[in-house]
Design an enzyme around this catalytic site. Sequence first.
Site, PDB file in Angstrom:
ATOM      1  N   PRO A 121      73.719  33.638 -40.964  1.00  0.00           N
ATOM      2  CA  PRO A 121      73.822  33.318 -39.550  1.00  0.00           C
ATOM      3  C   PRO A 121      73.385  31.901 -39.178  1.00  0.00           C
ATOM      4  CG  PRO A 121      72.046  34.880 -39.959  1.00  0.00           C
ATOM      5  CD  PRO A 121      72.851  34.796 -41.216  1.00  0.00           C
ATOM      6  N   ASN A 122      74.166  31.335 -38.298  1.00  0.00           N
ATOM      7  CA  ASN A 122      73.928  30.009 -37.692  1.00  0.00           C
ATOM      8  C   ASN A 122      74.207  28.841 -38.630  1.00  0.00           C
ATOM      9  OD1 ASN A 122      73.008  31.040 -35.104  1.00  0.00           O
ATOM     10  ND2 ASN A 122      71.250  31.796 -36.248  1.00  0.00           N
ATOM     11  N   HIS A 173      67.696  27.811 -49.759  1.00  0.00           N
ATOM     12  CA  HIS A 173      67.343  27.456 -48.378  1.00  0.00           C
ATOM     13  C   HIS A 173      67.389  25.939 -48.271  1.00  0.00           C
ATOM     14  CE1 HIS A 173      66.230  31.510 -47.337  1.00  0.00           C
ATOM     15  NE2 HIS A 173      65.642  31.587 -48.520  1.00  0.00           N
ATOM     16  N   ARG A 220      73.146  21.948 -35.484  1.00  0.00           N
ATOM     17  CA  ARG A 220      71.923  22.757 -35.374  1.00  0.00           C
ATOM     18  C   ARG A 220      70.709  22.014 -35.943  1.00  0.00           C
ATOM     19  NH1 ARG A 220      70.478  27.839 -39.313  1.00  0.00           N
ATOM     20  NH2 ARG A 220      68.625  28.483 -38.200  1.00  0.00           N
ATOM     21  N   GLU A 235      69.211  32.227 -54.612  1.00  0.00           N
ATOM     22  CA  GLU A 235      69.022  32.105 -53.158  1.00  0.00           C
ATOM     23  C   GLU A 235      68.658  30.659 -52.843  1.00  0.00           C
ATOM     24  OE1 GLU A 235      66.866  35.209 -51.151  1.00  0.00           O
ATOM     25  OE2 GLU A 235      65.775  33.738 -49.933  1.00  0.00           O
ATOM     26  N   ARG A 289      57.187  25.964 -43.137  1.00  0.00           N
ATOM     27  CA  ARG A 289      57.566  26.211 -41.743  1.00  0.00           C
ATOM     28  C   ARG A 289      56.748  27.363 -41.154  1.00  0.00           C
ATOM     29  NH1 ARG A 289      63.867  26.300 -41.204  1.00  0.00           N
ATOM     30  NH2 ARG A 289      63.262  26.132 -39.009  1.00  0.00           N
ATOM     31  N   ALA A 332      68.366  33.574 -41.589  1.00  0.00           N
ATOM     32  CA  ALA A 332      67.316  34.407 -40.984  1.00  0.00           C
ATOM     33  C   ALA A 332      67.270  35.814 -41.582  1.00  0.00           C
ATOM     34  CB  ALA A 332      67.513  34.477 -39.476  1.00  0.00           C
TER      35      ALA A 332
END
Length: 148
Positions: free
Chosen positions: A10-11, A101, A18, A99, A108, A78
């Site tokens: 998502p996003n 990121h 963004r 995975e 964060r 997310a």
Amino acid sequence: MKTIAVLNGPNLNRLGARQPEIYGKASLEDLHTLLQGKAKELGLALSFFQSNHEGALVDEIGRQSDAGVHGLIINPAAFSHTSIALRDAIECSELVTIEVHISNIYSREPFRHHSVTSEVATGVISGLGFEGYSLALQYLAHHLNLTQ
Ligand code: DQA
């Protein structure tokens, strides 16, 4: 030709627009172009998929697994922090999974520090920007002997 699936959650369709201070100014399309170049060098094919919907990502993992794809690069975004469904989909796909990121999730907010999906991934790359995807691709190509 051997295929690696590249999934974004998502996003991530809004990359570039963004929070560029966190995710950079390049778009998802730019990421795909970068990875296509790398895949060409390695003699691999890529299958791209992005969705903002948990079930659509679950379906795609199952579809790619059934189609005999050779490895998976996923940025669950997310959903990394919440989705047992996605975790189960990765686990039962039995695909070698990296995975990724873009940002360093450990530097964060505390709610980003834990990834339920990373527990079933072979490895995790976090905080290296788009290069993380490229390194994941290189790892899969070599580790799975896909370039022979
Ligand atoms: C992200 C990090 C997640 O915490 C966040 O929800 C994202 C993107 C990253 O690529 O840095 O959407 O997965």
